[in-house]
Design a protein around this motif. Sequence first.
Motif, mmCIF file in Angstrom:
data_model
loop_
_atom_site.group_PDB
_atom_site.id
_atom_site.type_symbol
_atom_site.label_atom_id
_atom_site.label_comp_id
_atom_site.label_asym_id
_atom_site.label_seq_id
_atom_site.Cartn_x
_atom_site.Cartn_y
_atom_site.Cartn_z
ATOM 1 N N UNK A 10 61.100 63.985 86.482
ATOM 2 C CA UNK A 10 62.669 64.144 87.145
ATOM 3 C C UNK A 10 63.975 63.513 87.184
ATOM 4 N N UNK A 11 63.252 63.267 89.095
ATOM 5 C CA UNK A 11 63.509 62.082 89.783
ATOM 6 C C UNK A 11 62.816 61.763 89.662
ATOM 7 N N UNK A 12 64.235 60.024 89.711
ATOM 8 C CA UNK A 12 62.892 59.177 89.976
ATOM 9 C C UNK A 12 64.232 57.852 91.258
ATOM 10 N N UNK A 13 63.364 57.332 91.891
ATOM 11 C CA UNK A 13 63.412 56.813 93.047
ATOM 12 C C UNK A 13 63.523 55.710 93.121
ATOM 13 N N UNK B 106 58.460 57.594 100.864
ATOM 14 C CA UNK B 106 59.517 59.205 100.417
ATOM 15 C C UNK B 106 60.096 58.808 99.135
ATOM 16 N N UNK B 107 60.295 60.389 98.763
ATOM 17 C CA UNK B 107 60.469 61.116 97.898
ATOM 18 C C UNK B 107 61.369 62.133 97.495
ATOM 19 N N UNK B 108 62.332 62.223 96.310
ATOM 20 C CA UNK B 108 62.638 63.161 96.245
ATOM 21 C C UNK B 108 62.403 64.090 95.618
ATOM 22 N N UNK B 109 62.649 65.325 95.142
ATOM 23 C CA UNK B 109 62.255 66.824 93.961
ATOM 24 C C UNK B 109 63.568 67.105 93.966
ATOM 25 N N UNK B 110 63.238 67.710 93.045
ATOM 26 C CA UNK B 110 64.584 68.532 92.081
ATOM 27 C C UNK B 110 64.024 69.643 91.586
ATOM 28 N N UNK C 88 60.005 62.775 92.595
ATOM 29 C CA UNK C 88 59.547 61.127 91.304
ATOM 30 C C UNK C 88 58.825 60.428 92.217
ATOM 31 N N UNK C 89 58.275 59.347 91.919
ATOM 32 C CA UNK C 89 57.352 58.133 91.870
ATOM 33 C C UNK C 89 57.124 58.093 92.983
ATOM 34 N N UNK C 90 58.511 57.597 93.715
ATOM 35 C CA UNK C 90 58.678 57.640 95.056
ATOM 36 C C UNK C 90 59.202 55.684 95.657
ATOM 37 N N UNK C 91 59.547 55.778 97.004
ATOM 38 C CA UNK C 91 59.901 54.424 97.201
ATOM 39 C C UNK C 91 59.320 54.645 98.384
#
Lengths: 114, 113
Positions: free
Chosen positions: B3-6, B87-91, B104-107
């Motif tokens: 859902x989230x993509x960094x 760093x990951x975002x999560x929705x 997401x896959x992370x930065x």
Amino acid sequence: NAGVTQTPKFRVLKTGQSMTLLCAQDMNHEYMYWYRQDPGMGLRLIHYSVGEGTTAKGEVPDGYNVSRLKKQNFLLGLESAAPSQTSVYFCASSPHRPGTGELFFGEGSRLTVL
Amino acid sequence: SQQGEEDPQALSIQEGENATMNCSYKTSINNLQWYRQNSGRGLVHLILIRSNEREKHSGRLRVTLDTSKKSSSLLITASRAADTASYFCATDRGRGGSYIPTFGRGTSLIVHP
């Protein structure tokens, strides 16, 4: 507090073998999750539980089974391991309903299937 | 599906510089979270921002959320070598509209001393 503890931390299996990963949390959290992390794929949800005795499928449940017989423990089983299940597995718990608050993660279990 | 993509996938900066990471998502959300993962460790929660919030601060972290663009950014000011991590975002919206946290896959951030 220990928080979320995963055992074992490392394991090597041969194709077709079975094993169980144990996740234990001492925070009395209601909700628990199993994710797998693969390079370039981020974290993908395998199974989750919204309470003792309940489990549900996540995004990638095939080849895995879970049980939550006790509130503090969430077990992830591989009945017949395959090389595609080589991954790092993370357990997480939370006192918040899904999607409403932070998850607390364990340190991971690195599984290699030969 | 994520859902989230960094963005970016990787970021390399010098100590003292600011680091900005972005997260885009596809469907409407109630909240978005950011996590940090040091090499070989589990994820650690950094901050949660709700859909009715535009900006949130925590120490050297600043998170913004633009629901009209379906995007969020994480700014780390005056970065330190210890900020080196993924760093990951999560929705709170997964596939099929479920409320399970989806990452997401992370930065990957590298901060050079």
